[in-house]
Design a protein around this motif. Structure first.
Motif, PDB file in Angstrom:
ATOM      1  N   SER A  41       0.853  -1.192   0.000  1.00  0.00           N
ATOM      2  CA  SER A  41       0.000   0.000   0.000  1.00  0.00           C
ATOM      3  C   SER A  41       0.883   1.234   0.000  1.00  0.00           C
ATOM      4  N   ALA A  42       0.242   2.386  -0.048  1.00  0.00           N
ATOM      5  CA  ALA A  42       0.954   3.650   0.135  1.00  0.00           C
ATOM      6  C   ALA A  42       1.252   3.828   1.625  1.00  0.00           C
ATOM      7  N   THR A  47      -2.550   8.307   0.957  1.00  0.00           N
ATOM      8  CA  THR A  47      -3.681   8.339   0.014  1.00  0.00           C
ATOM      9  C   THR A  47      -4.687   9.408   0.431  1.00  0.00           C
ATOM     10  N   GLU A  74       1.462   4.233  -3.928  1.00  0.00           N
ATOM     11  CA  GLU A  74       1.895   2.838  -3.991  1.00  0.00           C
ATOM     12  C   GLU A  74       3.162   2.685  -4.842  1.00  0.00           C
ATOM     13  N   PHE A 136      -3.516  -1.568  -5.308  1.00  0.00           N
ATOM     14  CA  PHE A 136      -4.538  -0.535  -5.449  1.00  0.00           C
ATOM     15  C   PHE A 136      -4.743  -0.064  -6.891  1.00  0.00           C
ATOM     16  N   ARG A 150     -10.988   2.473  -2.060  1.00  0.00           N
ATOM     17  CA  ARG A 150     -10.164   2.586  -0.863  1.00  0.00           C
ATOM     18  C   ARG A 150      -9.975   1.224  -0.213  1.00  0.00           C
ATOM     19  N   GLY A 151      -8.783   0.972   0.239  1.00  0.00           N
ATOM     20  CA  GLY A 151      -8.452  -0.344   0.814  1.00  0.00           C
ATOM     21  C   GLY A 151      -8.172  -1.393  -0.256  1.00  0.00           C
ATOM     22  N   GLY A 152      -8.031  -0.938  -1.521  1.00  0.00           N
ATOM     23  CA  GLY A 152      -7.967  -1.865  -2.655  1.00  0.00           C
ATOM     24  C   GLY A 152      -6.703  -2.699  -2.782  1.00  0.00           C
ATOM     25  N   SER A 153      -5.669  -2.399  -1.998  1.00  0.00           N
ATOM     26  CA  SER A 153      -4.461  -3.232  -2.100  1.00  0.00           C
ATOM     27  C   SER A 153      -4.728  -4.664  -1.652  1.00  0.00           C
ATOM     28  N   ASP A 154      -5.681  -4.835  -0.736  1.00  0.00           N
ATOM     29  CA  ASP A 154      -6.055  -6.207  -0.336  1.00  0.00           C
ATOM     30  C   ASP A 154      -6.536  -6.968  -1.566  1.00  0.00           C
TER      31      ASP A 154
HETATM   32  N1  ASP Z   1      -3.599   3.253  -0.311  1.00  0.00           N
HETATM   33  C1  ASP Z   1      -4.968   2.875  -0.639  1.00  0.00           C
HETATM   34  C2  ASP Z   1      -5.922   3.399   0.426  1.00  0.00           C
HETATM   35  O1  ASP Z   1      -5.496   4.014   1.389  1.00  0.00           O
HETATM   36  C3  ASP Z   1      -5.136   1.407  -0.842  1.00  0.00           C
HETATM   37  C4  ASP Z   1      -4.836   0.539   0.349  1.00  0.00           C
HETATM   38  O2  ASP Z   1      -4.149   0.990   1.292  1.00  0.00           O
HETATM   39  O3  ASP Z   1      -5.258  -0.620   0.362  1.00  0.00           O
HETATM   40  O4  ASP Z   1      -7.105   3.235   0.290  1.00  0.00           O
END
Ligand code: ASP
Ligand code: ADP
Ligand code: MG
Length: 419
Positions: A41-42, A47, A74, A136, A150-154
């Motif tokens: 992730s970043a 982000t 990222e 992401f 958001r949260g897309g690295s998962d």
């Molecule tokens: N950096 C992105 C976010 O904060 C993706 C992630 O962290 O999964 O949403």
């Protein structure tokens, strides 16, 4: 020798010192002979900062330029981790989404993955080079960078694990696993050793942001073995993948059949990211619901709970529904555009609400779970604004001020408090 995907979230790569710690986790696996793809992730907060630049510039969150901006965090962490691994004598290279390529549709800001061509990635990994992948982000069908919500690295990590047919996908974060509820809200929450895909899917979609919902959907569909664990555990004391001992850490997300101990309720989730929209005095005639919800769907706005109350004379209804708070302004715009078709007196919007959900596969075969929940909330004076259920979940909409009280009450009610 295992093919392993490791994903590190924002707090795990918060600065160069933390990235060096991540590199130790990767080293442990590489030294054990595992072929590693590492999704990052970043840096924590990065982000959000990029999104705030977009807002300041007057841009929206559904265009290609938004993605060009917010995907950049990222790229930095992937480059830094690859650089640090190389200085440690571990061969590594960074990959951006378009370089893989990880292809997505054109829904900028919340794109869905359509295809991952993992050949080059796998060739490089089996040749002994760690693949460090910017999470992401992907390559949209319009040729532009897209981000996965958001949260897309998962989701990047799990989808890459599925494409690589990886033995496991480890999600490293700032908690040591999936808890019965957000450990930040009650110290009585306890870590689950295992959780079924179905329950994890409900937990995630109802607000347990430890995993992005889409990532669990993909894991369930492709039977990816998913382990949630902490990057803050000593890298050298964790057993590497393939040793047979690795399941003693974290939480394994797996098939229900693998779980011996079953409870009626396994978890409680809540989400503050909801907005409640009410259309007051809508004419009660066929086609109205379609006139409201079809244009919203076309605008890519997900509607969640819907409640309709018909007036005593049967001529009007109040229609209440919830959307994600980030979509509230666009929802109001779409509704305004429909004013000619939908006859309503007034539209009201509120964001000080929370959706609270209790989740458990055992619920489908037990009566009384909902009744107990409503009675316990009533006893604490918590008013329920809307209700929705699925086979393994009951959700209620409540005033945000009651969130902690309600979570703690239900956590105790269903016997989830740790001893
Ligand atoms: N950096 C992105 C976010 O904060 C993706 C992630 O962290 O999964 O949403
Ligand atoms: P990352 O940056 O590693 O992706 P996130 O902040 O997205 O991490 O997710 C981890 C956070 O999820 C935890 O710090 C925790 O507060 C929160 N969380 C919410 N519900 C749960 C739960 N049921 N179990 C574990 N963590 C949870
Ligand atoms: Mg996350």
């Amino acid at each position: 020798m295992a093919v392993l995907v490791m994903k590190f979230g924002g707090t795990s790569v918060a600065d160069v010192e933390h990235i060096k710690n991540v590199a130790q986790h990767v080293k442990r696996e590489a030294d054990a002979g595992n072929h590693c793809a590492v999704v990052v992730s970043a840096m924590a907060g990065r982000t959000n900062q990029l999104v705030s630049y977009v807002n300041e510039a007057g841009g929206d969150n559904v265009c290609a330029e938004y993605d060009a901006i917010v995907s950049s965090g990222e790229q930095v962490t992937a480059g830094l981790l690859a650089m640090i691994l190389n200085t440690m004598g571990i061969k590594a290279r960074s990959w951006q989404g378009w370089q893989i390529p990880l292809r997505t549709n054109e829904a900028h800001g919340k794109a869905r993955i359509v295809d991952i061509d993992a050949d080059n990635l796998l060739k490089s990994m089996t040749g002994g080079t760690v693949a460090v992948i910017a999470g992401f982000q992907g390559l949209a069908s319009d040729g532009r960078i897209a981000t996965l919500g958001r949260g897309g690295s998962d989701t990047s990590a799990v989808a890459i694990a599925a494409a690589l047919k990886a033995d496991r996908c480890d999600i490293y974060t700032d908690v040591d696993g999936v808890y019965t509820t957000d450990p930040r809200i009650t110290p009585k929450a306890h870590k689950l050793d295992k959780i079924s895909y179905e329950e994890m899917l409900e937990m995630a979609s109802q607000g347990a942001k430890v995993l992005q919902t889409r990532s669990v959907e993909i894991a369930m569909k492709h039977k990816v073995r998913l382990s949630v664990r902490s990057s803050f555990d000593d890298p050298l004391s964790c057993p590497p993948a393939g040793t047979g001992d690795e399941n003693r850490v974290g939480t394994l997300v797996c098939d229900e059949e693998e779980i011996v101990e079953k409870h009626i309720v396994n978890g409680i989730a809540y989400t503050k990211d909801e907005a409640k929209i009410t259309l007051v005095r809508v004419a009660d005639k066929p086609g109205i619901a379609a006139a409201v919800f079809v244009p919203l769907a076309k605008a890519n706005i997900n509607v969640d709970m819907i409640v309709q109350n018909i007036s005593d004379d049967g001529k009007f209804t109040d229609m209440t529904f919830t959307v994600q708070d980030v979509d509230m302004e666009r929802t109001l715009e779409v509704i305004e555009q429909q004013r000619g078709t939908i006859d309503f007196e007034e539209v009201r919007a509120a964001t000080n609400i929370v959706k609270l959900s209790v989740i458990g596969v055992g619920m489908s075969s037990h009566a009384g779970v909902a009744g107990d929940m409503f009675a316990a909330l009533a006893e604490k004076g918590v008013n329920i604004l809307a209700i929705s259920t699925s086979e393994i979940k009951i959700s209620v909409l409540i005033d945000a001020d009651y969130t902690e009280l309600a979570v703690r009450t239900l956590h105790t009610l269903y016997g989830l408090d740790k001893d």
